[in-house]
Scaffold this motif. Structure first.
Motif, PDB file in Angstrom:
ATOM      1  N   LYS A   1      -4.913  -9.058  -6.524  1.00 55.27           N
ATOM      2  CA  LYS A   1      -5.687  -8.141  -7.371  1.00 55.27           C
ATOM      3  C   LYS A   1      -5.962  -6.813  -6.680  1.00 55.27           C
ATOM      4  CE  LYS A   1      -7.911 -11.510 -10.285  1.00 55.27           C
ATOM      5  NZ  LYS A   1      -9.083 -12.362 -10.460  1.00 55.27           N
ATOM      6  N   ARG A   2      -5.915  -6.814  -5.356  1.00 53.88           N
ATOM      7  CA  ARG A   2      -6.192  -5.571  -4.636  1.00 53.88           C
ATOM      8  C   ARG A   2      -5.030  -4.612  -4.759  1.00 53.88           C
ATOM      9  NH1 ARG A   2      -7.841  -9.294   0.331  1.00 53.88           N
ATOM     10  NH2 ARG A   2      -5.951 -10.213  -0.438  1.00 53.88           N
ATOM     11  N   TRP A   3      -3.813  -5.166  -4.592  1.00 59.13           N
ATOM     12  CA  TRP A   3      -2.611  -4.335  -4.706  1.00 59.13           C
ATOM     13  C   TRP A   3      -1.692  -5.064  -5.654  1.00 59.13           C
ATOM     14  CZ3 TRP A   3      -3.046   0.352  -2.895  1.00 59.13           C
ATOM     15  CH2 TRP A   3      -4.033   0.576  -1.952  1.00 59.13           C
ATOM     16  N   SER A   4      -1.592  -4.552  -6.850  1.00 60.90           N
ATOM     17  CA  SER A   4      -0.926  -5.307  -7.902  1.00 60.90           C
ATOM     18  C   SER A   4       0.575  -5.406  -7.688  1.00 60.90           C
ATOM     19  CB  SER A   4      -1.205  -4.661  -9.249  1.00 60.90           C
ATOM     20  OG  SER A   4      -0.784  -3.327  -9.203  1.00 60.90           O
TER      21      SER A   4
ATOM     22  N   LEU B   1      -2.842   5.858  -5.597  1.00 60.65           N
ATOM     23  CA  LEU B   1      -2.268   5.369  -4.358  1.00 60.65           C
ATOM     24  C   LEU B   1      -2.190   6.489  -3.323  1.00 60.65           C
ATOM     25  CD1 LEU B   1      -1.280   2.560  -3.799  1.00 60.65           C
ATOM     26  CD2 LEU B   1       1.025   3.346  -4.232  1.00 60.65           C
ATOM     27  N   MET B   2      -2.637   6.183  -2.137  1.00 58.80           N
ATOM     28  CA  MET B   2      -2.588   7.160  -1.049  1.00 58.80           C
ATOM     29  C   MET B   2      -1.635   6.639   0.011  1.00 58.80           C
ATOM     30  SD  MET B   2      -4.970   9.563  -1.588  1.00 58.80           S
ATOM     31  CE  MET B   2      -5.896  10.079  -0.161  1.00 58.80           C
TER      32      MET B   2
ATOM     33  N   ARG C   1       0.825  -1.208   0.000  1.00 59.51           N
ATOM     34  CA  ARG C   1       0.000   0.000   0.000  1.00 59.51           C
ATOM     35  C   ARG C   1       0.862   1.262   0.000  1.00 59.51           C
ATOM     36  NH1 ARG C   1      -3.849   0.622   4.594  1.00 59.51           N
ATOM     37  NH2 ARG C   1      -4.706   2.260   3.327  1.00 59.51           N
TER      38      ARG C   1
ATOM     39  N   ARG D   1     -12.090  -2.155  -2.095  1.00 63.53           N
ATOM     40  CA  ARG D   1     -11.142  -3.065  -2.749  1.00 63.53           C
ATOM     41  C   ARG D   1     -10.689  -2.511  -4.080  1.00 63.53           C
ATOM     42  NH1 ARG D   1     -12.301  -9.411  -1.853  1.00 63.53           N
ATOM     43  NH2 ARG D   1     -12.576  -9.318   0.379  1.00 63.53           N
ATOM     44  N   ARG D   2     -10.968  -1.266  -4.318  1.00 65.56           N
ATOM     45  CA  ARG D   2     -10.584  -0.711  -5.612  1.00 65.56           C
ATOM     46  C   ARG D   2      -9.144  -0.242  -5.554  1.00 65.56           C
ATOM     47  NH1 ARG D   2     -14.335   3.861  -6.270  1.00 65.56           N
ATOM     48  NH2 ARG D   2     -12.967   4.303  -7.997  1.00 65.56           N
ATOM     49  N   GLY D   3      -8.270  -1.182  -5.215  1.00 64.21           N
ATOM     50  CA  GLY D   3      -6.877  -0.809  -5.005  1.00 64.21           C
ATOM     51  C   GLY D   3      -6.191  -0.353  -6.264  1.00 64.21           C
ATOM     52  N   ILE D   4      -6.531  -0.961  -7.378  1.00 63.94           N
ATOM     53  CA  ILE D   4      -5.771  -0.694  -8.594  1.00 63.94           C
ATOM     54  C   ILE D   4      -6.299   0.545  -9.298  1.00 63.94           C
ATOM     55  CG2 ILE D   4      -5.052  -1.703 -10.788  1.00 63.94           C
ATOM     56  CD1 ILE D   4      -5.708  -4.432  -9.313  1.00 63.94           C
TER      57      ILE D   4
ATOM     58  N   LEU E   1      -6.247  -3.482   5.526  1.00 62.39           N
ATOM     59  CA  LEU E   1      -7.124  -2.934   4.497  1.00 62.39           C
ATOM     60  C   LEU E   1      -8.487  -2.547   5.057  1.00 62.39           C
ATOM     61  CD1 LEU E   1      -6.384  -5.382   1.544  1.00 62.39           C
ATOM     62  CD2 LEU E   1      -5.302  -3.232   2.058  1.00 62.39           C
TER      63      LEU E   1
END
Lengths: 336, 350
Positions: free
Chosen positions: A144-147, B158-159, A95, B151-154, A292
């Motif tokens: 998939k959440r953090w590529s 980015l924070m 993250r 869950r919209r990580g992509i 998360l």
């Protein structure tokens, strides 16, 4: 430590360590004194405070040390939270914008995939890569959440690892990741199995630094001390500890060792203190790491802070001791 | 005495409202009566008190009762104040007249404000409607539950949520407390020094002397000549996940790990072996079709073909081949066709 490599020497450097002896929100302008704990007094308090608050939010922590940093997360005793720590610290690092490869080196009893909710996507493991059944990039499972987070399991639960080159295989793996096309990952985090058996030896072989997870009880402390000894014998000098499942109420009642007691017994610098949190079990069940969670939980915040310190090779300078009753304001009676 | 006092005080405190309302309408008075009844324990005693008050006003100094005297004085005082207050109220111009003086203008202003508010509300509502109607956006997906917002990580930029400068983490002014998730904790400084750390390291180095094992041997195997016995780890034969036996070549394994592109080694090797065997078989078939031994043909089968069900499939496919001889066996793998050929040969032989 955290400001050893400051790429922006002219920008006001916020002191990020919450538990530092310096005031965390103090206005620090540190171009000439990067290693001092006590910063010089600010000249323009109003200006710097404003700039700092702007900079501090959304600031990427400064990566210290050479990449890839190979960190083994170990304990000795089982059930202290190695896998939970790996999942949460790993995802926190992802993250924060670092590319992370988490290796589940728990050969017999792997669980990291479950904690990350990736259990259905593990088709190939390192054993298949060694056998030539697949390539390494096929065995890496991308979250998939953090590529920028990838998982690699060493072997499937029922297969046997030829232990003769288990450690060598991990060293090859690190080399292969270092020279891969999309660039070397910043962190390779190895989840070590419990005990000091063949799996432990495999897991610590490629590591440069170690994070020791322990709980404040004597059983896990004895094992932690032994494991630390073995790590030091193996040449891993950079060992920091995370004290997990801390209950401040029990420490207050003197039913549990305090974090400072633990530190006195082990003599290791502190990377983080994780309070006991019921959300941990919930997040494990969901396959959705704690960090998360929104809103963040107490343990999630502590894991995030630990990850931040890991990036900057920093350690805690103060620990949270006990709960104080929250001071009520004058208007709190009216709901203020 | 005490109940009497309370009863006496209640009518006094409510006297002004009664007094004022008496002039306007009698109904108010009637409405307030139940309140009195509620406050006081009994209405009869209150009436008695009122009589006392009246009696005191008319003047009966010979009354020996002490409370009655007190009520008289209090009532007189309150009545004086009330009369003053009433006078001031009367001196003010009536509110209705004040309202009437600016009535038209105020009405217009009020109307304008009301219309403005209405317009704003309608605008906001319309904007919201329009925003919701845009289909296909990520926000739309989130709203429909197709995508989880957290869950919209992509897709989300980015924070770097600084865990030390988080709204959930507040450090106290004196820097000795920290508030996390609504709970306040006291901070205690870490006392571990470098010297202490070094002492601990020395202690451990004395206590634990260990070399990482590099040679793994099965129990019962002999120790190789040039190996430090400290670095040997004995692995039992029934170890749950570790085995000393490895059928993989070390260099080959290393190459496999380092391989970045192309077909993985094992897959490629299997494929090539199959290809070679098939070619050999085909050339042999061309040379001498009748000399192929069915037992040799079995070697070309993959191990899973020995399963009884696959045997049935083989038989079935041979049956198919027999029935449609003209069709080339394109979809069937080579061993099956071999088997079918051999079986047909067998039948021919028989």
């Amino acid at each position: 430590m955290l400001s050893l490599h400051n790429p922006f020497p002219t920008t006001p450097k916020p002191s990020i360590n919450l538990n530092n002896s310096t005031p965390p929100f103090s206005t620090t302008f540190k171009p000439h004194f990067p290693n001092t704990l006590k910063p010089p007094k600010p000249h323009k308090p109003h200006f710097t405070t404003k700039t700092q608050s702007l900079l501090q939010y959304n600031r990427k922590p400064q990566l210290a040390g050479e990449t890839p940093r190979v960190v083994v997360i170990t304990s000795g005793k089982g059930g202290v939270g190695k896998t939970t720590t790996t999942a949460n610290v790993g995802l926190s690092l992802a993250r924060l914008g670092f590319s992370v490869v988490a290796v589940d080196a728990d050969v017999g009893l792997r669980n990291l995939d479950l904690l990350l909710g990736l259990e259905n996507r593990v088709n190939y493991t390192l054993v298949e890569v060694l056998n030539g059944d697949c390539r390494l990039d096929q065995a890496l499972v991308r979250d998939k959440r953090w590529s920028n987070f990838e998982l690699l399991c060493i072997s499937k639960p029922r297969s046997k690892l030829p232990i003769g080159f288990g450690g060598k295989a991990l060293v090859w793996l690190v080399d292969a990741l270092k020279s891969r096309q999309e660039g070397s990952p910043d962190f390779i985090i190895i989840d070590c199995p419990a005990g000091i058996d063949a799996g432990f030896i495999t897991a610590i072989t490629p590591a440069n630094e170690a994070v020791l997870v322990t709980t404040p009880d004597i059983t896990s402390l004895r094992d932690a001390d032994r494991v630390t000894g073995l790590l030091e014998c193996d040449g891993i000098r950079d060992i920091k500890m995370i004290v997990n499942r801390v209950r401040t109420d029990m420490i207050k009642g003197e039913d549990m060792m305090s974090v400072l007691d633990v530190q006195e017994m082990l003599g290791l610098s502190l990377l983080g203190v994780i309070p006991e949190d019921s959300e941990v079990i919930r997040s494990t069940n969901r396959g959705y790491p704690l960090v998360l969670n929104k809103p963040p939980t107490l343990a999630g915040l502590a894991f995030e802070q630990a990850a931040w310190r890991l990036v900057e090779q920093d350690s805690m300078k103060a620990v949270m001791m006990e709960e104080e009753p929250k001071k009520r304001g004058f208007f709190s009676f009216f709901g203020g | 005495m005490a109940p009497i006092w309370t009863l006496q005080l209640h009518p006094i405190s409510f006297q002004p409202s009664i007094w004022v309302s008496k002039h306007q309408t009698h109904l108010n008075f009637m409405k307030l009566r139940p309140e009195f009844r509620f406050i006081s324990s009994s209405s009869s005693s209150k009436q008695l008190n009122r009589k006392f008050v009246l009696g005191a006003n008319s003047g009966s100094p010979s009354d020996p009762d002490e409370p009655a005297v007190k009520t008289q004085t209090i009532t007189v005082a309150v009545k004086d104040q009330l009369s003053k207050w009433h006078g001031t109220i009367n001196s003010f111009p009536p509110l209705v007249f004040v309202m009437n003086r600016y009535g038209g203008r105020n009405l217009a202003i009020g109307l304008c404000i009301a219309i403005a508010l209405l317009v704003i509300a309608v605008r906001v509502y319309a904007a919201r409607k329009l925003r919701y109607r845009t289909p296909g956006s990520v926000a739309d997906l989130v709203r429909r539950g197709q995508l989880r917002s957290d869950r919209r990580g992509i897709s989300r930029p980015l924070m770097y949520e600084d865990p030390f400068n988080n709204p959930m983490v507040k450090v106290g002014k004196s820097n000795s407390t920290v508030e996390m998730c609504g709970k306040v904790y006291r901070l205690a400084p870490v006392t571990l020094t470098e010297e202490e750390q070094a002492i601990h390291q020395k202690r451990r180095s004395r206590a634990y002397q260990w070399k990482r094992p590099t040679v793994f041997l099965k129990e019962g195997e002999s120790v190789p000549a040039d190996v430090d016995p400290d670095t040997i780890r004995w692995i039992p034969a029934n170890h749950p996940f570790a085995t000393t036996a490895s059928d993989i070549d070390e260099d080959l394994a290393q190459n496999n790990v380092y391989q970045k592109h192309g077909v993985p080694f094992r897959i490629k090797a299997e494929h090539e072996a199959m290809q070679r065997k098939l070619e050999a078989l085909q050339s042999e078939q061309k040379l001498n079709n009748l000399m192929i031994d069915p037992r040799n043909a079995k070697d070309f089968e993959r191990p899973f073909k020995e399963h009884p069900r696959s045997r049935e499939q083989v038989e079935q496919s041979s049956f198919n081949n027999q029935t449609s001889d003209s069709m080339p066996p394109t979809s069937d793998p080579a061993p099956i066709s071999v088997e079918s050929n051999s079986s047909s040969e067998e039948t021919q032989k028989l």
